[in-house]
Structures are given as structure tokens and as C-alpha cells.
Design an enzyme around this catalytic site. Structure first.
Site, PDB file in Angstrom:
ATOM      1  N   ASP A 127       0.534  -1.172  -0.270  1.00 52.03           N
ATOM      2  CA  ASP A 127      -0.094  -0.173  -0.271  1.00 52.03           C
ATOM      3  C   ASP A 127       1.148   1.375   0.133  1.00 52.03           C
ATOM      4  O   ASP A 127       1.469   1.551   0.720  1.00 52.03           O
ATOM      5  CB  ASP A 127      -1.189  -0.092   1.043  1.00 52.03           C
ATOM      6  CG  ASP A 127      -2.425  -0.955   1.449  1.00 52.03           C
ATOM      7  OD1 ASP A 127      -2.175  -1.913   0.554  1.00 52.03           O
ATOM      8  OD2 ASP A 127      -3.584  -1.083   1.494  1.00 52.03           O
ATOM      9  N   LYS A 163     -10.441   0.120  -2.542  1.00 57.77           N
ATOM     10  CA  LYS A 163      -9.422  -0.178  -0.940  1.00 57.77           C
ATOM     11  C   LYS A 163     -10.873   0.666   0.136  1.00 57.77           C
ATOM     12  O   LYS A 163      -9.635   2.091  -0.236  1.00 57.77           O
ATOM     13  CB  LYS A 163      -8.740  -0.952  -0.730  1.00 57.77           C
ATOM     14  CG  LYS A 163      -8.807  -0.687   0.395  1.00 57.77           C
ATOM     15  CD  LYS A 163      -7.279  -1.535   0.967  1.00 57.77           C
ATOM     16  CE  LYS A 163      -7.091  -1.258   2.554  1.00 57.77           C
ATOM     17  NZ  LYS A 163      -6.028  -2.037   2.888  1.00 57.77           N
ATOM     18  N   LYS A 197      -6.790   3.120  -3.242  1.00 57.36           N
ATOM     19  CA  LYS A 197      -7.523   3.494  -1.576  1.00 57.36           C
ATOM     20  C   LYS A 197      -7.597   4.461  -1.346  1.00 57.36           C
ATOM     21  O   LYS A 197      -6.905   4.918  -1.845  1.00 57.36           O
ATOM     22  CB  LYS A 197      -6.247   2.612  -1.074  1.00 57.36           C
ATOM     23  CG  LYS A 197      -6.570   2.116  -0.040  1.00 57.36           C
ATOM     24  CD  LYS A 197      -5.050   1.673   1.454  1.00 57.36           C
ATOM     25  CE  LYS A 197      -5.425   1.725   2.941  1.00 57.36           C
ATOM     26  NZ  LYS A 197      -4.120   1.211   3.419  1.00 57.36           N
TER      27      LYS A 197
END
Lengths: 304, 285
Positions: free
Chosen positions: A141, A240, A204
Site C-alpha cells: 500500500d 479499497k 485506496k
């Protein structure tokens, strides 16, 4: 590699977002009533989509191991509860999580690239990424450089994502846009397209470190972006939302939104994840309520 | 143009987390006076209102239980002051429910006095039921009473004195409460909630639901996040089932006992919702 001018022309050529309309639509999608068997399925789906996360300065190896045990078997009283999608930790704790999850089929996601601020030289960010991958992280991430993005230096953001993607090797790359710092929905749409064009496997919403974190309208705009991106290029990117999703009701609202905006193809842990920590207990409480018929309480679940 | 003023009617609602919401279910039921004439519509709470009330009570527990007993006593005394200020309204409501003028007045007096009596216990109950235990070693060994947590209360039918007599002892020691008000006479309970809302009592310490006991009590009894239940207003034939439901998380259960609320109460209702914590302290250096 595109030029800065080409990128800028493309991103500013994207249609603008009607803010009032987006807020309205996201709110309306949150009014669906999901009950009984549909709710039971939604809860299990949400658990399987969970990136169970601990990102505290005070994280210890013991805490990560406890979290991993919970990821494998969320509710010991209900062995049929599904395991979570992944465990998300800081890069120096990846090794601990990988050991604890060996054989469980649950991947380890690691935040990298000077999370959460992203303020570090590119070499440091890449070294962070390589270390996490070497320790066994299956997903990375990364955070984008919001300063460069807001200053209009799209090429720099693009190059960083490309470099990080290269450093990831086989690991999946999730790109954190930190939408709370992007100010406008137009910027969220541009950042989404920028990240997808640069090779992101997932986009995300947030780090969870600043407020607002994930909100329904922002997630909806990102879901629209991945849908349009697939139509345009044929490549499918996941979404996400992370941060601020604490209740089963919220989680189910997001699932409804995925189905209605992106489509049922995205209703899988491969393409939709929810980054959260306290959400899992609420999902488990609701699950037990459905199974036993009585309201459950937080005393009956682990704290982390 | 008519000079006659339109009456401003009160909507009786629930009291959850310091606010006055209508029932989640949107239902209400008719409340009649003793002669069967229409008095008002009261909210008919559902299981989801019970759920919300328990969440509010749990949220309030940490703050309320960690206040000093002295501070809790002050706040409860403040409630009594507010009750006093609304005397006339309570008397009127009790009369509307069928009490004679002197009886209504006497009941309100008794209820206020009962509240003050319990308020005074806030900083004394620890001294009465706590203890310094003699032990064979260089330690202080102290037993202190601690609040149990969230207490579910099925209030008796005494419209005001009965209600005060079950709510005050539960919260004075630091518990928070979810109260199901008397089914036939809920109006004074809602007025009491208005008093609680305006007297420094933190939101969520007392949550008050009106509706069908038979519908609400089982949800309260089986709720895993309720630590104790007071069955004061439950009919004898329903007690066993509720006790069974309460057994799952080992709730403390207070069975219905005395019915004449004007009797001297004693401290049993307070100690019923206290747990004793015993701590060993090494004697200083």
C-alpha cells in the site's frame, strides 16, 4: 512514459464531478435495506474483504501475531466465520505477520513509501517497498505525493507510482490517494485515473491517519473511475476504502455501492477491500446476533 | 379573528442517549386515564430501540462510573431540585392518571424525597459496604464496591415513586440504566426524563423506553451487553423465562419483591448492582 503536458491535458480533460449530485447519489445508495439472509451473506462477504489493519507507532510483534490469529479465525465460537482478506501492517513487521499467517492462505499487505505522509526521497520510498516485498508482503500500500499532485506535478506522481510498481515485483500495488487532502471530487477522479494509468492494481481512499478518511461519495467516484477505466482499457482495477468504516451498517452500504456503481464483478475480495480494524468486531457481533437471536456485546470479543 | 389560543400538545417520546427520539418503529400506543378516557399517545418502543438504548448506556458507563461519588451525589441532588421545580406538572399528570389530589401531591413529595435520600448515599455507600480486611502480611487489603455496568430495569407500575425507587439506586453507584417504563402509566416517566435531560446528568446514563413490557423485557434480558436486570415491574408468571434468558451472560437478576414503594427502602437496591473488588496494596516503603 507520457509527458507532463500529455498527462495534464488528459487529467484536466476528464469530466468534472457534480458534487451535489455525487453526495446525493451516495446518500441514496445508503438507504437500501439489507436484511436476514442477504444480510448474513453481506456480513460474510465483508469479513472476507477485510484488510485487518494495525498501523500504530506502538505496534509490537505480539500485537501483530494476535491480529493474525484473529484474521485466520475471527470468531472462535463460530468456526464457520470466513477468514479475512489480508492483514495490513507496517513494513518492518511484515516478517512477523508472514510467519504467523504461513499456511493460512491470507496474504500480508504492507504500507510503504514513507507512509502516511509520503514525504521522503524516492530512493528511501523504493527501499521501503523492496524491504517489505523481500520480507514476504503480497501487497504493497503506497501513498502518493499529495504535495506534488496538488502543485500540478502529475508527472512526478506518475513516475513514483511506476517506480514503486517496478520495485513491487509480483506483489500487488495499492495506491493510496489520501482523498481527505485532495480537497475536491474532481481531484479524486484525476488522482484515480493517474494511479490507474501508472499501473496501480488497487486504488485506496486514505491512510486512516487524517480526517475525513473514506467517505461514501469519494468511494463512489473511485468506483466510477475503475468502471470507466475497464471500459476504456480492458484492465480491471480494485478499490479499497479505508479508515472510518466502523459499523456493519456502513460496510453493507459500501457493498451496495460496489454492486450498483462498479457492478457485481467487483464484489470479490480480489477487487474490493475494506481497510479497518474495529469493523471486524462489529461484523462478528452482528453475525452472532443473526445466529443466536440475541444481541451481542463487545465484552465477548477480543479487543484488537 | 378568534382570541382563543390553540393548545400546545406534548408529544411523548423516548429518551435515549440524552435525546428524545420517536420509536425507530414509528409506532405509538394510546394511554388512557384511570376512567378509560384518552390522555395521550406514547411511543411504542421496539427491540431496536432497546438495542440503541443499550449502546447509549454502554457509551455513558465509562464517564459516569469514573466520576467521583461526591460529584454523582451532586448531580442527583440537582435532579431533585429540578423535580421540585416541576412539582405542579407531576401532580397534574398523576391526577390525570387517576390519583386524588392529596394522594398525587403526597406521591410527588415522596418521590422527590426518595431521590434526595439516594443522592445522599452516593459518597457513603462505599464506606458502608466496602472494607479494609485484616490480612496476615504486610499489606493493606481493601474491598471496594464497583458498579456492575449497564442495568436493565423493568419499572413497576407506581407512576412516579415506583420509578424513582428503581432508577435512583441503580445509577447513584455509577451504573447506567435502560428503563422500560410502566406500560399503563408511562407519561410521568417521560416527564421525569425531561427532568433528567436538564439536570447535568450525562446523556445515556438513564435511557427510558415506553411500550409493551412483554415485547421489550426479553430483549433486555437476553442482551449480552447488559450486566444486570431488575425485574421489579414484571408479572410473576414472566419472571422465570426472563431469568433463563438472563443466564446466558450471567446477568445479576433482581426479582420482583416488595410492592409498597412508600416503605423505607434500605440499601438492598444499591448493593444489588454492585460488585466487590478486593485489592492488595503493599504497605509503603
Amino acid at each position: 512514459m507520457p509527458t507532463g503536458a500529455e498527462l495534464r491535458g488528459f487529467l484536466h480533460g476528464l469530466p468534472g464531478v457534480d458534487q451535489v449530485g455525487a453526495d446525493e447519489r451516495a446518500a441514496r445508495l445508503g438507504t437500501r435495506s439489507i436484511k436476514t439472509t442477504a444480510k448474513a451473506r453481506a456480513i460474510d462477504l465483508a469479513i472476507s474483504m477485510l484488510d485487518l489493519t494495525t498501523l500504530e507507532g506502538a505496534d509490537t510483534a505480539g500485537k501483530v501475531r494476535a491480529l493474525c490469529a484473529k484474521a485466520v479465525r475471527p470468531d472462535p465460537a463460530q468456526p464457520d466465520a470466513p477468514k479475512v482478506g489480508a492483514v495490513c501492517v507496517y513494513s518492518d513487521l511484515v516478517g512477523v505477520a508472514v510467519d504467523a499467517l504461513r499456511g493460512s492462505g491470507i496474504g500480508v499487505a504492507s504500507v510503504a513509501t514513507a507512509f502516511p505522509a509520503g514525504r521522503a526521497p524516492l530512493e528511501a520510498k523504493l527501499a521501503d517497498t523492496r524491504a517489505a516485498v523481500a520480507a514476504g508482503a503480497a501487497e504493497i500500500d503506497m501513498v502518493i505525493d499529495r504535495g506534488a499532485f496538488l502543485a500540478g506535478d502529475y508527472l512526478k506522481v506518475h513516475e513514483e507510482i511506476v517506480e514503486t510498481k517496478r520495485a513491487c515485483g509480483d506483489a500487488h500495488l495499492k495506491v493510496i490517494l489520501e482523498t481527505g487532502e485532495l480537497r475536491t471530487y474532481d481531484n479524486v477522479r484525476r488522482a484515480s485515473w493517474l494511479a490507474m494509468r501508472a499501473g496501480a492494481d488497487f486504488i485506496k481512499t486514505s491512510t486512516g491517519k487524517i480526517s475525513p478518511a473514506a467517505t461514501p461519495p469519494v468511494t463512489m467516484i473511485m468506483l466510477e473511475a475503475v468502471r470507466d477505466f475497464r471500459d476504456a482499457t480492458g484492465r480491471t482495477v480494485g478499490v479499497k476504502p479505508a479508515g472510518g468504516i466502523r459499523t456493519t451498517k456502513d460496510a453493507i452500504k459500501y457493498l451496495v455501492m460496489v454492486n450498483e456503481v462498479a457492478g457485481p464483478d467487483w464484489l470479490t475480495p480480489d477487487l474490493f477491500r475494506i481497510g479497518a480494524s474495529s469493523l471486524l468486531n462489529d461484523l462478528l457481533m452482528q453475525r452472532r446476533k443473526l445466529a443466536t437471536g440475541v444481541y451481542s456485546g463487545p465484552d465477548h470479543f477480543t479487543l484488537d | 379573528m378568534s382570541t382563543e389560543r390553540l393548545s400546545v400538545r406534548k408529544t411523548y417520546k423516548l429518551f435515549i442517549g440524552g435525546g428524545f427520539p420517536r420509536s425507530e418503529s414509528g409506532r405509538s400506543y394510546v394511554v388512557n386515564d384511570a376512567k378509560g378516557r384518552f390522555l395521550a399517545n406514547a411511543s411504542q418502543a421496539s427491540r431496536k430501540d432497546v438495542r440503541d438504548a443499550v449502546v447509549a448506556a454502554r457509551k455513558a458507563f465509562g464517564g459516569w462510573s469514573s466520576r467521583t461519588p461526591y460529584n454523582r451525589g451532586q448531580i442527583l441532588y440537582r435532579v431533585a431540585e429540578m423535580l421540585e421545580g416541576r412539582r405542579a406538572q407531576f401532580v397534574e399528570e398523576l391526577r390525570a392518571a387517576g390519583a386524588a389530589k392529596t394522594a398525587a401531591s403526597a406521591e410527588v413529595d415522596a418521590a422527590i424525597d426518595r431521590w434526595v435520600w439516594y443522592a445522599g448515599w452516593a459518597d457513603k455507600v462505599g464506606a458502608v459496604v466496602g472494607n479494609g480486611n485484616p490480612v496476615a502480611g504486610p499489606f493493606f487489603n481493601l474491598s471496594t464496591p464497583e458498579p456492575t455496568g449497564v442495568v436493565g430495569i423493568v419499572a413497576p407500575d407506581g407512576p412516579l415513586l415506583g420509578l424513582v425507587s428503581v432508577v435512583a439506586p441503580a445509577i447513584v453507584t455509577g451504573n447506567t440504566a435502560v428503563v422500560v417504563a410502566s406500560e399503563p402509566a408511562p407519561l410521568a416517566a417521560i416527564t421525569l426524563a425531561e427532568v433528567l435531560a436538564t439536570s447535568d446528568l450525562p446523556g445515556g446514563v438513564v435511557n427510558l423506553l415506553t411500550g409493551r413490557r412483554a415485547e421489550l423485557a426479553p430483549w433486555l434480558a437476553s442482551h449480552m451487553d447488559v450486566n444486570a436486570i431488575d425485574l421489579a415491574g414484571v408479572s410473576a408468571d414472566a419472571v422465570a423465562d426472563l431469568e433463563k434468558a438472563a443466564a446466558d451472560n450471567l446477568k445479576r437478576v433482581l426479582r420482583p419483591g416488595l410492592s409498597d414503594w412508600s416503605d423505607e427502602p434500605g440499601i438492598d437496591r444499591m448493593t444489588a448492582f454492585l460488585e466487590t473488588k478486593t485489592v492488595w496494596h503493599p504497605v509503603g516503603v
